[in-house]
Design a protein around this motif. Structure first.
Motif, PDB file in Angstrom:
ATOM      1  N   ALA A   8       2.638   4.113   7.414  1.00  0.00           N
ATOM      2  CA  ALA A   8       1.664   3.526   8.334  1.00  0.00           C
ATOM      3  C   ALA A   8       1.518   2.032   8.114  1.00  0.00           C
ATOM      4  N   SER A   9       1.707   1.580   6.871  1.00  0.00           N
ATOM      5  CA  SER A   9       1.548   0.150   6.583  1.00  0.00           C
ATOM      6  C   SER A   9       2.599  -0.691   7.297  1.00  0.00           C
ATOM      7  N   LYS A  10       3.685  -0.047   7.757  1.00  0.00           N
ATOM      8  CA  LYS A  10       4.692  -0.775   8.522  1.00  0.00           C
ATOM      9  C   LYS A  10       4.223  -1.009   9.956  1.00  0.00           C
ATOM     10  N   ASN A  11       3.304  -0.166  10.416  1.00  0.00           N
ATOM     11  CA  ASN A  11       2.821  -0.268  11.799  1.00  0.00           C
ATOM     12  C   ASN A  11       1.468  -0.954  11.907  1.00  0.00           C
TER      13      ASN A  11
ATOM     14  N   GLN B  78      -3.927  -3.768   0.203  1.00  0.00           N
ATOM     15  CA  GLN B  78      -3.469  -2.936  -0.911  1.00  0.00           C
ATOM     16  C   GLN B  78      -3.792  -1.467  -0.662  1.00  0.00           C
ATOM     17  N   GLN B  79      -5.004  -1.186  -0.197  1.00  0.00           N
ATOM     18  CA  GLN B  79      -5.397   0.196   0.047  1.00  0.00           C
ATOM     19  C   GLN B  79      -4.545   0.834   1.141  1.00  0.00           C
ATOM     20  N   LEU B  80      -4.199   0.065   2.158  1.00  0.00           N
ATOM     21  CA  LEU B  80      -3.346   0.598   3.221  1.00  0.00           C
ATOM     22  C   LEU B  80      -2.017   1.065   2.644  1.00  0.00           C
ATOM     23  N   GLY B  81      -1.457   0.296   1.732  1.00  0.00           N
ATOM     24  CA  GLY B  81      -0.203   0.671   1.099  1.00  0.00           C
ATOM     25  C   GLY B  81      -0.322   1.949   0.292  1.00  0.00           C
ATOM     26  N   PHE B  82      -1.473   2.144  -0.360  1.00  0.00           N
ATOM     27  CA  PHE B  82      -1.702   3.366  -1.139  1.00  0.00           C
ATOM     28  C   PHE B  82      -1.852   4.582  -0.225  1.00  0.00           C
ATOM     29  N   VAL B  83      -2.553   4.394   0.894  1.00  0.00           N
ATOM     30  CA  VAL B  83      -2.835   5.507   1.800  1.00  0.00           C
ATOM     31  C   VAL B  83      -1.572   6.007   2.482  1.00  0.00           C
ATOM     32  N   SER B  84      -0.775   5.089   2.985  1.00  0.00           N
ATOM     33  CA  SER B  84       0.425   5.492   3.727  1.00  0.00           C
ATOM     34  C   SER B  84       1.399   4.325   3.806  1.00  0.00           C
ATOM     35  N   GLU B  85       2.500   4.443   3.068  1.00  0.00           N
ATOM     36  CA  GLU B  85       3.504   3.386   3.100  1.00  0.00           C
ATOM     37  C   GLU B  85       4.116   3.268   4.489  1.00  0.00           C
TER      38      GLU B  85
ATOM     39  N   LEU C 226     -17.573  -3.609   9.456  1.00  0.00           N
ATOM     40  CA  LEU C 226     -16.851  -3.407  10.712  1.00  0.00           C
ATOM     41  C   LEU C 226     -15.399  -3.001  10.451  1.00  0.00           C
ATOM     42  N   ALA C 227     -14.766  -3.639   9.481  1.00  0.00           N
ATOM     43  CA  ALA C 227     -13.394  -3.275   9.136  1.00  0.00           C
ATOM     44  C   ALA C 227     -13.327  -1.820   8.679  1.00  0.00           C
ATOM     45  N   GLN C 228     -14.303  -1.409   7.878  1.00  0.00           N
ATOM     46  CA  GLN C 228     -14.347  -0.033   7.393  1.00  0.00           C
ATOM     47  C   GLN C 228     -14.516   0.954   8.547  1.00  0.00           C
ATOM     48  N   LEU C 229     -15.333   0.603   9.520  1.00  0.00           N
ATOM     49  CA  LEU C 229     -15.595   1.497  10.644  1.00  0.00           C
ATOM     50  C   LEU C 229     -14.389   1.630  11.579  1.00  0.00           C
ATOM     51  N   PHE C 230     -13.639   0.560  11.755  1.00  0.00           N
ATOM     52  CA  PHE C 230     -12.484   0.615  12.650  1.00  0.00           C
ATOM     53  C   PHE C 230     -11.210   1.094  11.943  1.00  0.00           C
ATOM     54  N   ALA C 231     -11.191   1.060  10.616  1.00  0.00           N
ATOM     55  CA  ALA C 231      -9.977   1.378   9.860  1.00  0.00           C
ATOM     56  C   ALA C 231      -9.397   2.758  10.176  1.00  0.00           C
ATOM     57  N   PRO C 232     -10.204   3.831  10.213  1.00  0.00           N
ATOM     58  CA  PRO C 232      -9.604   5.147  10.487  1.00  0.00           C
ATOM     59  C   PRO C 232      -8.895   5.221  11.842  1.00  0.00           C
ATOM     60  N   HIS C 233      -9.478   4.614  12.857  1.00  0.00           N
ATOM     61  CA  HIS C 233      -8.855   4.613  14.191  1.00  0.00           C
ATOM     62  C   HIS C 233      -7.531   3.863  14.162  1.00  0.00           C
ATOM     63  N   LEU C 234      -7.513   2.685  13.557  1.00  0.00           N
ATOM     64  CA  LEU C 234      -6.295   1.881  13.514  1.00  0.00           C
ATOM     65  C   LEU C 234      -5.225   2.554  12.659  1.00  0.00           C
ATOM     66  N   LEU C 235      -5.645   3.214  11.569  1.00  0.00           N
ATOM     67  CA  LEU C 235      -4.701   3.938  10.722  1.00  0.00           C
ATOM     68  C   LEU C 235      -4.090   5.116  11.473  1.00  0.00           C
ATOM     69  N   ALA C 236      -4.911   5.841  12.238  1.00  0.00           N
ATOM     70  CA  ALA C 236      -4.404   6.978  13.008  1.00  0.00           C
ATOM     71  C   ALA C 236      -3.340   6.529  14.006  1.00  0.00           C
TER      72      ALA C 236
ATOM     73  N   MET D  60       2.904  -6.243 -10.491  1.00  0.00           N
ATOM     74  CA  MET D  60       2.097  -5.035 -10.597  1.00  0.00           C
ATOM     75  C   MET D  60       2.469  -4.006  -9.529  1.00  0.00           C
ATOM     76  N   GLY D  61       3.441  -4.368  -8.688  1.00  0.00           N
ATOM     77  CA  GLY D  61       3.867  -3.456  -7.635  1.00  0.00           C
ATOM     78  C   GLY D  61       2.898  -3.360  -6.477  1.00  0.00           C
ATOM     79  N   LEU D  62       2.101  -4.414  -6.277  1.00  0.00           N
ATOM     80  CA  LEU D  62       1.075  -4.402  -5.232  1.00  0.00           C
ATOM     81  C   LEU D  62       1.442  -5.342  -4.098  1.00  0.00           C
ATOM     82  N   THR D  63       1.123  -4.913  -2.894  1.00  0.00           N
ATOM     83  CA  THR D  63       1.342  -5.736  -1.706  1.00  0.00           C
ATOM     84  C   THR D  63       0.040  -6.412  -1.325  1.00  0.00           C
ATOM     85  N   VAL D  64       0.049  -7.724  -1.235  1.00  0.00           N
ATOM     86  CA  VAL D  64      -1.133  -8.474  -0.844  1.00  0.00           C
ATOM     87  C   VAL D  64      -0.809  -9.425   0.316  1.00  0.00           C
TER      88      VAL D  64
END
Length: 275
Positions: free
Chosen positions: A182-185, A173-180, A119-129, A271-275
């Motif tokens: 967007a990760s603020k929002n 972590q993946q959100l941070g890689f995709v768009s720093e 479910l998280a995977q399916l909703f992720a693109p919408h929330l990221l947009a 390691m420079g990762l946000t968790v």
């Protein structure tokens, strides 16, 4: 908090914590959509709460998810918050095959771990947009205090919820890689309840109390209303940038998440990762 949530989808909302959250978010004036497996329970809930939207979704029916999610996003294009809740808990003895079965174990993993992941995977693109467009978006995923500190009574439940805990860290972590930016929002929040007095352990509460030495020694649950009050109090305590906390725990849940951060957060920072 109010400015971060406009339209919220609560998955697994016809009983226990999910139902209580539904009542509270609805009372706050949010646009609320809920899902549940039981059509009659959905109808009863909708009759109580004016304007509530309902959709039938069985967390064990993984194949149905893509079509249901697609329709929800079509019906509610401004959906900004998804709250993945719900679950099942079984108590069994690993040394006594008669107390469980392969089907029951698979079902428990499916509902508690596989379903939230998909479910998280399916909703992720919408929330990221939404986040990329400058709007606030949020996904809450419920784990458990015993994801951090497992108890022997619930071997599969603890393992599955530990998987949810780990999944939220990877998701963030993946959100941070995709768009720093967007990760603020977009906020990814792990909800960590303690032992709450719901029907989750109805079938085996007497057994686990006895295993702990009786009522005087057993850990008592906190009242559902008390949990909801404390959850919303914590939800209102935003980070300096206006984001939700990465974990929202109450009681033992808050302690467990805090212990994890105290032990491991610095390792990820190195390691420079946000968790």
């Amino acid at each position: 908090m109010s400015s971060r949530i406009g339209t919220i989808l609560l998955i697994g909302a016809t009983s226990g914590i999910g139902e209580a959250l539904t009542h509270r978010f609805h009372a706050m004036g949010k646009k609320v959509i809920v899902t549940g497996r039981d059509r009659a329970k959905l109808a009863t809930l909708a009759a109580k709460l004016n304007g509530l939207e309902t959709r039938q979704l069985d967390l064990a029916d993984l194949a149905s998810f893509p079509a249901i999610v697609t329709q929800i996003l079509k019906d509610f294009p401004t959906l900004d918050t998804v709250f993945i809740n719900g679950g099942v808990q079984k108590c069994y003895d690993l040394f006594d095959p008669a107390t469980t079965s392969a089907d029951k174990i698979i079902h428990e993993i499916t509902v508690n771990l596989t379903a939230p992941n998909l479910l998280a995977q399916l909703f992720a693109p919408h929330l990221l947009a939404l986040a990329k467009s400058g709007s606030k978006s949020n996904i809450f995923i419920t784990s458990s205090s015993i994801a951090y500190i497992p108890l022997s009574f619930y071997p599969t439940y603890c393992a599955a919820k530990a998987g949810v805990h780990t999944f939220t860290k990877c998701f963030r972590q993946q959100l941070g890689f995709v768009s720093e930016e967007a990760s603020k929002n977009m906020n990814i929040v792990e909800v960590v309840p303690p032992y709450v007095d719901t029907g989750l352990d109805h079938d085996h509460r007497e057994f686990t109390v006895a295993r702990q030495g009786g009522e005087e020694k057993a850990t008592p649950p906190i009242a559902l209303d008390d949990y909801i009050d404390r959850f919303f109090a914590s939800l209102e305590k935003l980070e300096p940038d206006g984001s939700f906390k990465k974990e929202i725990g109450v009681g033992f849940g808050e302690m467990s998440a805090g212990l994890w951060r105290g032990a491991f957060e610095t390792v990820y920072e190195q390691m420079g990762l946000t968790v």
